[in-house]
Motif scaffolding. Structure first.
Motif, mmCIF file in Angstrom:
data_model
loop_
_atom_site.group_PDB
_atom_site.id
_atom_site.type_symbol
_atom_site.label_atom_id
_atom_site.label_comp_id
_atom_site.label_asym_id
_atom_site.label_seq_id
_atom_site.Cartn_x
_atom_site.Cartn_y
_atom_site.Cartn_z
ATOM 1 N N THR A 25 19.557 24.976 -15.697
ATOM 2 C CA THR A 25 20.045 25.988 -16.631
ATOM 3 C C THR A 25 19.825 27.367 -16.011
ATOM 4 O O THR A 25 19.065 28.184 -16.533
ATOM 5 C CB THR A 25 19.321 25.868 -17.980
ATOM 6 N N ALA A 26 20.512 27.607 -14.873
ATOM 7 C CA ALA A 26 20.275 28.823 -14.092
ATOM 8 C C ALA A 26 20.558 30.096 -14.899
ATOM 9 O O ALA A 26 19.767 31.045 -14.862
ATOM 10 C CB ALA A 26 21.125 28.791 -12.826
ATOM 11 N N GLU B 284 18.421 34.869 -17.662
ATOM 12 C CA GLU B 284 18.342 35.670 -18.901
ATOM 13 C C GLU B 284 16.897 35.767 -19.382
ATOM 14 O O GLU B 284 16.416 36.836 -19.762
ATOM 15 C CB GLU B 284 19.118 34.964 -20.021
ATOM 16 N N MET B 285 16.233 34.617 -19.384
ATOM 17 C CA MET B 285 14.846 34.585 -19.852
ATOM 18 C C MET B 285 13.949 35.402 -18.910
ATOM 19 O O MET B 285 13.029 36.096 -19.345
ATOM 20 C CB MET B 285 14.336 33.143 -19.962
ATOM 21 N N LEU C 37 2.209 33.069 -20.525
ATOM 22 C CA LEU C 37 2.976 32.408 -19.457
ATOM 23 C C LEU C 37 4.168 33.262 -19.035
ATOM 24 O O LEU C 37 5.156 32.752 -18.494
ATOM 25 C CB LEU C 37 3.487 31.035 -19.920
ATOM 26 N N GLU C 38 4.074 34.557 -19.265
ATOM 27 C CA GLU C 38 5.236 35.434 -19.059
ATOM 28 C C GLU C 38 5.822 35.303 -17.647
ATOM 29 O O GLU C 38 5.117 35.463 -16.649
ATOM 30 C CB GLU C 38 4.831 36.898 -19.304
ATOM 31 N N GLY C 39 7.108 34.974 -17.611
ATOM 32 C CA GLY C 39 7.840 34.943 -16.349
ATOM 33 C C GLY C 39 7.603 33.722 -15.469
ATOM 34 O O GLY C 39 8.108 33.666 -14.355
ATOM 35 N N VAL D 238 9.804 30.654 -18.570
ATOM 36 C CA VAL D 238 11.233 30.669 -18.246
ATOM 37 C C VAL D 238 11.697 29.244 -17.991
ATOM 38 O O VAL D 238 11.089 28.522 -17.198
ATOM 39 C CB VAL D 238 11.462 31.522 -16.968
ATOM 40 N N MET D 239 12.782 28.824 -18.664
ATOM 41 C CA MET D 239 13.249 27.442 -18.502
ATOM 42 C C MET D 239 14.224 27.297 -17.336
ATOM 43 O O MET D 239 15.264 27.942 -17.309
ATOM 44 C CB MET D 239 13.923 26.971 -19.788
ATOM 45 N N LEU D 240 13.873 26.436 -16.380
ATOM 46 C CA LEU D 240 14.721 26.199 -15.210
ATOM 47 C C LEU D 240 15.771 25.125 -15.458
ATOM 48 O O LEU D 240 16.857 25.171 -14.891
ATOM 49 C CB LEU D 240 13.861 25.746 -14.023
#
Lengths: 95, 495
Positions: B47-48, B53-54, B70-72, B116-118
Motif C-alpha cells: 500500500t505504497a 500519505e501516512m 511509533l511515529e513514522g 506507517v502501514m506498508l
C-alpha cells in the motif's frame, strides 16, 4: 473407532463441504491418521478434572442492553456477492 | 538507502525525533527494499500510496511536536488483520475481494500511535500451517538459505511477517499466534517474535481461527523493539469480551533489569529425541548465559507436555470449524452458484473457497464436536488442557521464567513436509503449550545451525508477566550477540 467413506460423507454434510466421491477414501485415511494420533489422550486420567474452556479466569463482561452502533446498511452490504433493496440475495429457499 | 534499513525501530524513532531522517525517507527506503525482495513473496499487497500519505502526516506531527510512540515507523500487517479500505483475505480464496469497512483494534492502535502501514503480509490460509505453504498466494520464502540450497520455509503461519522483518522489507510487523505462528517463524528467520498473554491484545477485527488460543503480537529485529511495539498493540478493548483489563508492566525498566537472582525453569519434558543437535547445544548455551548473568537454574517438570499437541489438534480445529461456518457465500467473499438449493450453494462455495488444510481442520473439528464424539474428544481435550495449564501454574510457584528451544529444527526446505500433516504439526511442539495455558512466550534469535541457519530460544513467563519475559529475553540477546543478517537480504537490497 474408524473413519470410513460414510463417516466422511456425514461429516462433510455437517460442515457444508462438498467432498467429491473420488476424494472421500483419501480423506477418510487422513482423518483416521490424525484421530489415531489424538487417541493418545485416552491414557490421561481426567477423572474429576474440570474442563477448561477459557484461560481468562473472568466471566464474560455484561453491559447495559442498549444500541451502541448501527445505521450501517451500506457498510454491511458493501462486500455482498449479491444484494437488492438493502438485502442480501440468496438462492430460493422455499419452493 | 542501506543506512535507513540498518536502524532498529528504537534507533529510527530517535533519528526521527532529532530530525536526522524523515518518516518519508524511511518509508521510501522500506518500500524500495520490499520491492527489491519481491521474490520472497512476503507481501500479498503493498500500500505504497497510503504509506507515503501516512509518512507525510507523521513528518507533520513530528514537526508539530505531537509525535506518537511509533511515529513514522513502517509496519507490515499480517493479512489476518482487517484493514479499512485495504483487501483482507486471510490468504484464502474464500475471502477474495473482501475489503473491510472497519479497522482491527490492534492496527487502529498502531496507526493512532503514528505507525506507517506498508502493506499486507503473507500467511498460511486462515493461519493454519507451519510453513506458510497453505496460502492461496503461495509460500513466503525465508531470506536465509543454506549454502547453495533450496528455498527454505519462512515458517508459519506468520511467514510473511517473519520473512519481511528479516529481509529488511518491513521495520516492524504484526503477527498472530494460535499454536506458535509468531514464535516458530521468528526462530526460522532470525528475528524476535512475541506472543503476549491471552487477553493482552484485542482480537476484534482479526480473522478468527481458534478464539480461545488466538493472540496478536509483534515481529521485530530486536528485543527492545518488541517491547516498544507490544506496548502499542496491547490494551483493554470492550469489543473483545476476552480482552483483559490489566495494566501493562513497566517494559522499559524490564529491558534494563538484571536476571540476577531470577529462577529459570528447565523442563525435563522438552528434551526430545527428534531435536537437532545444534538446538540441544544452543539450549545448554542459553542456560550457561543466564547463569553467567546471575540467574539460578531450576529443573522442573511439566508432565503433560507430550499431550499438548493432540489436545491442540482437537481444540483448535473444533473452534475453527465453528468460526469458519460464517464463510457461506452470502455476506462477503466468494460465492459459487451450484445446484438448486441454498445448501448446494454453501457446499460448493466452501469446497471451492477453502484449501485442503483448512478443509481437513474443519472436518476434524466437526467430527470432534459431533453427536456421540463430543465427550470423547472435545471434553477430553478441555480436561487435558486444564492439566497442562496446572503444570505451568505449579512451575511458576517455583520459577520466574522457563527457558526452552523455540523449534525442534532449523528452517526446512519448502515442499518437504506437505505429505504428512502430522509431521508438519510436530513443528509446534515447544510453542503450543503456551497457547493452551494462555501464558506469554518470546522467541529470541540466539545461534546458528551447522548449515548456518538461525535458531531461536524461547522464554515463557507467568500470565501478565511480560516484564519478566523481556528481562530474560534482553539478557539472552545481549549474551548471544546475534548479529546475523540473512545473506540473501544483503544481496537483494544491494542489487
Amino acid at each position: 473407532m474408524s473413519v470410513d467413506k460414510d463417516t466422511v460423507k456425514k461429516i462433510a454434510r455437517l460442515a457444508r463441504l462438498d467432498v467429491p466421491e473420488e476424494r472421500q477414501e483419501q480423506i477418510a485415511g487422513e482423518l483416521q491418521a490424525i484421530l489415531s494420533w489424538i487417541e493418545e489422550l485416552s491414557e490421561v486420567d481426567t477423572a474429576n478434572v474440570e474442563p477448561l474452556a477459557s484461560v481468562t479466569g473472568h466471566s464474560l463482561p455484561l453491559r447495559v442492553d442498549k444500541v451502541t452502533d448501527g445505521n450501517k446498511v451500506d457498510d454491511i452490504l458493501a462486500n455482498a456477492p449479491e444484494q437488492a433493496s438493502g438485502f442480501f440475495v440468496v438462492p430460493k429457499v422455499v419452493e | 538507502m542501506n543506512s535507513y534499513l540498518a536502524l532498529t525501530a528504537t534507533q529510527a524513532r530517535a533519528a526521527l525525533q532529532n530530525k536526522e531522517i524523515s518518516a518519508t525517507e524511511l518509508t521510501n527506503a522500506y518500500l524500495s527494499a520490499a520491492t527489491a525482495t519481491e521474490a520472497l513473496n512476503n507481501y500479498v499487497c503493498m500500500t505504497a500510496d497510503k504509506a507515503l500519505e501516512m509518512a507525510a502526516a507523521s513528518d507533520k506531527r513530528i514537526a508539530d511536536g505531537t509525535a506518537g510512540p511509533l511515529e513514522g515507523l513502517p509496519v507490515g500487517v499480517k493479512d489476518l488483520f482487517c484493514t479499512k479500505g485495504v483487501a483482507t483475505t486471510a490468504c484464502s480464496a474464500i475471502l477474495k475481494g473482501f475489503v473491510p469497512e472497519y479497522e482491527s483494534s490492534v492496527t487502529s492502535q498502531l496507526w493512532s500511535d503514528g505507525a506507517v502501514m506498508l502493506g499486507k503480509l503473507n500467511c498460511d490460509e486462515f493461519a493454519m500451517g507451519s510453513a506458510n505453504e497453505t496460502s492461496v498466494f503461495g509460500a513466503a520464502v525465508n531470506p536465509w538459505s543454506a549454502q547453495g540450497g533450496d528455498d527454505l520455509a519462512a515458517g508459519g503461519s506468520s511467514g510473511g511477517s517473519a520473512s519481511a522483518v528479516a529481509a529488511g522489507a518491513a521495520l516492524l510487523a504484526t503477527g498472530t499466534d494460535t499454536g506458535g505462528s509468531i514464535r516458530q517463524p521468528a526462530a526460522f528467520c532470525g528475528v524476535v517474535g512475541m506472543k503476549p498473554t491471552y487477553g493482552r491484545c484485542s482480537r476484534w477485527g482479526i480473522v478468527a481461527f481458534a478464539s480461545s488460543l488466538d493472540q496478536a503480537g509483534p515481529f521485530t529485529r530486536d528485543v527492545a523493539d518488541s517491547a516498544l511495539m507490544f506496548a502499542s498493540m496491547a490494551g483493554h478493548d470492550a469489543k473483545d469480551s476476552t480482552s483483559a483489563d490489566a495494566s501493562l508492566p513497566d517494559l522499559q525498566a524490564a529491558l534494563q533489569a538484571s536476571v540476577k537472582g531470577m529462577k529459570i525453569g528447565i523442563p525435563a519434558e522438552y528434551v526430545m529425541d527428534s531435536m537437532d543437535e545444534a538446538i540441544t547445544k544452543l539450549w545448554q548455551q542459553g542456560q550457561d548465559w543466564l547463569v553467567e548473568a546471575g540467574a539460578e537454574l531450576v529443573p522442573i517438570s511439566l508432565p503433560h507436555t507430550r499431550y499438548a499437541l493432540p489436545t491442540y489438534y482437537i481444540i483448535a480445529p473444533a473452534e475453527a470449524s465453528s468460526n469458519l461456518a460464517r464463510y457461506d457465500g452470502v455476506r462477503y467473499g466468494t460465492r459459487i452458484e451450484a445446484g438448486h438449493s441454498l445448501d448446494d450453494m454453501y457446499e460448493a462455495t466452501r469446497a471451492a473457497g477453502f484449501g485442503d488444510e483448512v478443509q481437513r481442520r474443519i472436518m476434524i473439528g466437526t467430527y470432534a464436536l459431533s453427536a456421540g464424539y463430543y465427550d470423547a474428544y472435545y471434553l477430553k481435550a478441555q480436561q487435558v488442557r486444564r492439566l497442562i495449564k496446572d503444570d505451568f501454574d505449579n512451575a511458576f510457584t517455583e520459577v520466574d521464567a522457563i527457558l526452552t528451544p523455540a523449534t525442534p529444527t532449523a528452517a526446512f526446505p519448502l515442499g518437504v513436509k506437505q505429505d504428512d500433516p502430522i509431521t508438519m504439526y510436530l513443528n509446534d511442539v515447544f510453542t503450543v503449550p503456551a497457547n493452551l495455558a494462555g501464558i506469554p512466550g518470546i522467541s529470541v534469535p540466539a545461534g546458528f545451525s551447522d548449515s548456518g541457519l538461525p535458531l531461536g530460544l524461547q522464554v515463557l513467563s507467568g500470565a501478565f508477566q511480560e516484564d519478566t519475559l523481556y528481562t530474560v529475553a534482553a539478557c539472552l540477546e545481549k549474551q548471544a550477540g546475534f548479529a546475523g543478517q540473512p545473506p540473501r537480504h544483503a544481496a537483494m537490497i544491494n542489487q
